[in-house]
Design an enzyme around this catalytic site. Structure first.
Site, PDB file in Angstrom:
ATOM      1  N   ASP A  94      14.476 -20.629 -12.133  1.00 24.23           N
ATOM      2  CA  ASP A  94      13.715 -19.384 -12.156  1.00 24.23           C
ATOM      3  C   ASP A  94      12.972 -19.303 -13.489  1.00 24.23           C
ATOM      4  O   ASP A  94      13.524 -18.873 -14.501  1.00 24.23           O
ATOM      5  CB  ASP A  94      14.658 -18.182 -12.015  1.00 24.23           C
ATOM      6  CG  ASP A  94      15.248 -18.051 -10.617  1.00 24.23           C
ATOM      7  OD1 ASP A  94      15.508 -19.083  -9.974  1.00 24.23           O
ATOM      8  OD2 ASP A  94      15.479 -16.902 -10.185  1.00 24.23           O
ATOM      9  N   LYS A 157       8.566 -14.579  -7.824  1.00 26.77           N
ATOM     10  CA  LYS A 157       9.639 -13.609  -8.088  1.00 26.77           C
ATOM     11  C   LYS A 157       9.070 -12.441  -8.872  1.00 26.77           C
ATOM     12  O   LYS A 157       8.222 -12.626  -9.745  1.00 26.77           O
ATOM     13  CB  LYS A 157      10.752 -14.316  -8.865  1.00 26.77           C
ATOM     14  CG  LYS A 157      11.903 -13.448  -9.317  1.00 26.77           C
ATOM     15  CD  LYS A 157      12.958 -14.313 -10.007  1.00 26.77           C
ATOM     16  CE  LYS A 157      14.038 -13.496 -10.684  1.00 26.77           C
ATOM     17  NZ  LYS A 157      15.040 -14.358 -11.372  1.00 26.77           N
ATOM     18  N   LYS A 186      11.054 -13.614  -4.071  1.00 25.87           N
ATOM     19  CA  LYS A 186      12.327 -13.093  -4.575  1.00 25.87           C
ATOM     20  C   LYS A 186      12.116 -11.740  -5.237  1.00 25.87           C
ATOM     21  O   LYS A 186      11.301 -11.610  -6.140  1.00 25.87           O
ATOM     22  CB  LYS A 186      12.957 -14.077  -5.562  1.00 25.87           C
ATOM     23  CG  LYS A 186      14.289 -13.606  -6.143  1.00 25.87           C
ATOM     24  CD  LYS A 186      14.936 -14.695  -6.987  1.00 25.87           C
ATOM     25  CE  LYS A 186      16.179 -14.188  -7.708  1.00 25.87           C
ATOM     26  NZ  LYS A 186      16.830 -15.252  -8.520  1.00 25.87           N
TER      27      LYS A 186
END
Length: 226
Positions: A94, A157, A186
């Protein structure tokens, strides 16, 4: 989609990114992820090897943050951190894109930054690109999503949880509309209960990043519609 504890749990990256997190808390995070069948634990790179030990024999993956939380590290530094995280046991990365560059509309440099991380873990890990949408207008959310997909990332995300704001159904919907169906979205930041998690998923999210995973799956009980 009909949500139950099992299907909802498998969308959750069970997260602990506090700077004062200690081994006992990380061990508990892993134990909770196994017990509740969460998709992954999400931790700083320095905890990846420890999580791999704790999760041995389970199907819980490890997500490691990269360039966190500001995205201002050099691209080579991010790429090295991502590669090391994979070496230690991470299956997902991430990464925070360079927020200042995106705000300056330096799109070529933003895409190149993401590409370096993607290339460093190609064939070994999925890359999720954190936009930190609280700093961005709709135009830049769309641009960040487009650049992430062009660079070869697997997810976009919403946020780190350390910046302004967090995930909203509105921004998740915008991100979903800005990428192809093969890209994941996400939702992370402020998702603390089952109703909010389901709202994010129905807006187009495919993964939830939260430190409240247990509260979310427990809260599903009593929600008659689900």
């Amino acid at each position: 989609m009909e949500w139950n504890r099992s299907t909802l749990a498998r969308t959750i990256d069970h997260t602990l990114l506090k700077p004062d997190a200690r081994a006992e808390a990380i061990r508990t995070l892993c134990e909770e992820a196994v017990r509740h069948h969460f998709y992954s634990v999400c931790v700083h790179s320095g905890w990846v090897a420890y999580c791999r030990e704790q999760l041995q024999g389970s199907d819980v993956r490890i997500s490691a943050v990269c360039g966190f939380p500001h995205g201002a590290n050099g691209s080579e530094v991010k790429a090295y951190e991502a590669a090391q995280s994979v070496k230690w046991g991470a299956a997902e990365i991430d990464m925070v894109l360079p927020i200042g560059m995106l705000l300056d509309h330096r799109f070529t440099e933003v895409e190149a930054d993401i590409q370096q991380v993607v290339a460093a873990v190609e064939g070994q890990a999925v890359v999720k690109v954190i936009l930190e949408t609280g700093y961005l207008n709709s135009e830049l959310v769309r641009a960040g999503c487009r650049l992430a997909e062009q660079a070869g990332a697997g997810f976009v995300k919403t946020s780190t949880g350390f910046g302004p704001g967090g995930a909203t159904a509105e921004v998740v919907r915008l991100m979903r509309e800005s990428v192809s169906s093969s890209m994941g979205v996400k939702a992370s930041g402020g998702v603390r209960d089952a109703a909010t998690a389901i709202a994010m998923l129905e807006a187009g999210a495919t993964r939830i990043g939260t430190s409240s995973g247990i509260a979310i799956v427990s809260g599903l009980q009593g929600m008659e519609d689900y």
